[in-house]
Structure formats: structure tokens, C-alpha cells
Design a protein around this motif. Structure first.
Motif, PDB file in Angstrom:
ATOM      1  N   LEU A  65      -7.229 -36.108 -38.219  1.00  8.81           N
ATOM      2  CA  LEU A  65      -6.964 -36.812 -36.964  1.00  8.81           C
ATOM      3  C   LEU A  65      -8.257 -37.148 -36.227  1.00  8.81           C
ATOM      4  O   LEU A  65      -8.386 -38.223 -35.624  1.00  8.81           O
ATOM      5  N   GLU A  66      -9.228 -36.244 -36.297  1.00  7.96           N
ATOM      6  CA  GLU A  66     -10.511 -36.485 -35.631  1.00  7.96           C
ATOM      7  C   GLU A  66     -11.240 -37.657 -36.260  1.00  7.96           C
ATOM      8  O   GLU A  66     -11.840 -38.484 -35.559  1.00  7.96           O
ATOM      9  N   ALA A  67     -11.171 -37.738 -37.603  1.00  6.18           N
ATOM     10  CA  ALA A  67     -11.845 -38.846 -38.287  1.00  6.18           C
ATOM     11  C   ALA A  67     -11.209 -40.177 -37.919  1.00  6.18           C
ATOM     12  O   ALA A  67     -11.902 -41.181 -37.722  1.00  6.18           O
ATOM     13  N   VAL A  68      -9.884 -40.181 -37.816  1.00  2.00           N
ATOM     14  CA  VAL A  68      -9.178 -41.416 -37.448  1.00  2.00           C
ATOM     15  C   VAL A  68      -9.507 -41.803 -36.011  1.00  2.00           C
ATOM     16  O   VAL A  68      -9.782 -42.975 -35.699  1.00  2.00           O
ATOM     17  N   ALA A  69      -9.507 -40.811 -35.092  1.00  5.12           N
ATOM     18  CA  ALA A  69      -9.757 -41.084 -33.675  1.00  5.12           C
ATOM     19  C   ALA A  69     -11.168 -41.615 -33.445  1.00  5.12           C
ATOM     20  O   ALA A  69     -11.384 -42.481 -32.590  1.00  5.12           O
ATOM     21  N   MET A  70     -12.127 -41.094 -34.225  1.00  8.07           N
ATOM     22  CA  MET A  70     -13.516 -41.507 -34.039  1.00  8.07           C
ATOM     23  C   MET A  70     -13.888 -42.711 -34.897  1.00  8.07           C
ATOM     24  O   MET A  70     -15.027 -43.188 -34.856  1.00  8.07           O
ATOM     25  N   GLY A  71     -12.930 -43.205 -35.659  1.00  6.50           N
ATOM     26  CA  GLY A  71     -13.199 -44.378 -36.477  1.00  6.50           C
ATOM     27  C   GLY A  71     -14.115 -44.108 -37.656  1.00  6.50           C
ATOM     28  O   GLY A  71     -14.779 -45.024 -38.158  1.00  6.50           O
ATOM     29  N   THR A  72     -14.147 -42.845 -38.119  1.00  7.34           N
ATOM     30  CA  THR A  72     -14.984 -42.497 -39.261  1.00  7.34           C
ATOM     31  C   THR A  72     -14.457 -43.159 -40.528  1.00  7.34           C
ATOM     32  O   THR A  72     -13.249 -43.141 -40.798  1.00  7.34           O
ATOM     33  N   GLU A  73     -15.349 -43.739 -41.294  1.00  8.19           N
ATOM     34  CA  GLU A  73     -14.936 -44.398 -42.538  1.00  8.19           C
ATOM     35  C   GLU A  73     -14.545 -43.343 -43.575  1.00  8.19           C
ATOM     36  O   GLU A  73     -15.329 -42.445 -43.892  1.00  8.19           O
ATOM     37  N   ILE A  74     -13.348 -43.451 -44.080  1.00  4.04           N
ATOM     38  CA  ILE A  74     -12.860 -42.511 -45.088  1.00  4.04           C
ATOM     39  C   ILE A  74     -13.138 -43.086 -46.472  1.00  4.04           C
ATOM     40  O   ILE A  74     -12.712 -44.190 -46.801  1.00  4.04           O
ATOM     41  N   THR A  75     -13.887 -42.326 -47.249  1.00  2.00           N
ATOM     42  CA  THR A  75     -14.244 -42.775 -48.597  1.00  2.00           C
ATOM     43  C   THR A  75     -13.454 -41.992 -49.643  1.00  2.00           C
ATOM     44  O   THR A  75     -12.507 -41.273 -49.314  1.00  2.00           O
ATOM     45  N   GLU A  76     -13.867 -42.124 -50.886  1.00  4.11           N
ATOM     46  CA  GLU A  76     -13.195 -41.413 -51.974  1.00  4.11           C
ATOM     47  C   GLU A  76     -13.272 -39.902 -51.769  1.00  4.11           C
ATOM     48  O   GLU A  76     -14.251 -39.390 -51.216  1.00  4.11           O
TER      49      GLU A  76
END
Length: 238
Positions: free
Chosen positions: A110-121
Motif C-alpha cells: 500500500l505504501e508503494a502504491v500511495a507514493m507512486g513507487t514503480e513496481i518492477t519484476e
């Protein structure tokens, strides 16, 4: 004469020195003691008993197969051979399997989504660790994003992409389906994974694992790749 006396004297001194050194070593050697507590010893004993139980089950299965051959081979050899082939196909993961199981969903935190972190492989080594964690339980069958895990499965990085059986795994979210031999084993697996430290490892890579409740029926697809038979040789008829 003097040389002979000196030689003998040297040999005697060498023998005496060797004996003294040996005696000193014996006196000063501290016996290594087993420092494990009772709980650790009980865990080791439990593992050994589990291995013993698995070996007995395997011996029983082989005896049963041998009994089929000796009892039915003369009457219907083709039928018993076909039955054995089907059992081997099941063991190799070449057939669809249905049984009690759970589903893991690997998704961005959820934190990665909220901060707009790019999700890689997902890193291959992290996926391998998860597979090894699950395989601590017996009778486990698994499929990662639709790719059935078998003995020859390779999880690795190919050109920057994480692959299973040579097929690229989609960027999270994706699902991992796991079946076991019984609902009891499934519940044990559910409890183990719920409390596992693997959640922390995934969180470091901005990922989380959502674990479904144990299900009575879960179906896994068969392995549809080519099995590596490089080290197998056909047995020639005598």
C-alpha cells in the motif's frame, strides 16, 4: 662411535618429546559437549522421525507397485503398465491436480502504491525463497502465475525478466496456487505462512503476500513444458 651415540640419543629425545606432547594434548583437550537445549533436541528428533516415516511410506508404495506387477503382470501386463505410467505422470506434474489448498496473491504494498513507487519484476531469489519455504511441507503441489512447479523447474532472470519454466512472470499482482494432501496440512501451511518472516522480505521489495483462507478444492494446471531427460537412458531389452 660418537656419531652413533649422538644419533641414538637424538632418536630417544625425539620419542620422549613426542610422548610428552601427546600426553599434554590428551590432558588439555576439552570434550565437546552438546550445548543444545531440550527443545532443540526434540525438534531434531521430530525431523528424524518424519524422515523415517516418509521412507516407510515410500517403501510401502514401492512394495505395493511390485505386488501389482507380480500379481497381475501375467494376466494383464498392459493394464498394470498403463497404471504405472499414469502414476509417474502424476508424480512428474504432467496432469491436472485438484485438492485442498490456498492461494497467495503477490501484490504491491500500500505504501508503494500511495507514493507512486514503480513496481518492477519480483526478484528471482525472493521467489525461490518462497518456494523453498512452502516445500518444507509434504505433498505440496504449486503453480506460480499458471506455471506448474516440477522437479526440473527453473526460476531465474532472463534478460531482466523473472521467469518460471522459461516463461516470464507478470509484474505483481499475480497469484500462486498451492495444494496439499489434506485440509489438515493446508491449515498448517496457512498458519505457517501467515506467521512467516517472508512477509518482511517481500515488504523490503515493496511487495506484500495476501493469503486466502484454506479451500476444500483448488485446481492446478499441468506442466506443459518439455521435461529435461538429458541424463536418462532407455533400458535395452535383454
Amino acid at each position: 662411535m660418537k656419531k652413533r651415540i649422538i644419533s641414538r640419543f637424538t632418536v630417544i629425545l625425539f620419542v620422549i618429546g613426542f610422548m610428552v606432547a601427546t600426553q599434554y594434548n590428551t590432558i588439555n583437550t576439552v570434550d565437546q559437549r552438546d550445548t543444545r537445549d531440550t527443545w532443540e533436541i526434540r525438534q531434531e528428533l521430530s525431523r528424524e522421525k518424519q524422515i523415517h516415516s516418509e521412507l516407510l511410506l515410500e517403501i510401502g508404495s514401492l512394495d505395493e507397485t511390485l505386488g501389482k506387477y507380480t500379481g497381475k503382470a501375467a494376466e494383464d501386463p498392459e493394464s498394470i503398465l498403463q497404471e504405472t505410467v499414469e502414476e509417474l505422470r502424476n508424480l512428474a506434474g504432467l496432469t491436472e491436480v485438484t485438492g485442498p489448498g490456498i492461494t497467495l496473491e503477490v501484490r504491491p504494498s500500500l505504501e508503494a502504491v500511495a507514493m507512486g513507487t514503480e513496481i518492477t519484476e519480483i526478484p528471482p531469489d525472493l521467489l525461490v525463497r518462497l518456494v523453498n519455504e512452502v516445500n518444507r511441507f509434504n505433498g505440496i503441489e504449486m503453480a506460480i502465475s499458471g506455471q506448474r512447479i516440477v522437479n526440473t523447474t527453473a526460476i531465474r532472470d532472463i534478460n531482466g525478466y523473472t521467469t518460471v519454466n522459461g516463461e516470464r512472470i507478470s509484474t505483481p499482482p499475480f497469484a500462486i496456487a498451492i495444494t496439499s494432501g489434506s485440509m489438515e496440512e493446508t491449515r498448517k501451511l496457512f498458519s505457517h505462512l501467515t506467521a512467516s518472516e517472508m512477509h518482511d522480505d517481500f515488504y523490503i521489495d515493496d511487495l506484500t503476500i495476501a493469503i486466502s483462507e484454506p479451500q476444500e478444492q483448488l485446481t492446478l494446471p499441468p506442466f506443459d513444458g518439455d521435461l529435461n531427460t538429458t541424463h536418462l537412458e532407455a533400458l535395452e531389452e535383454e
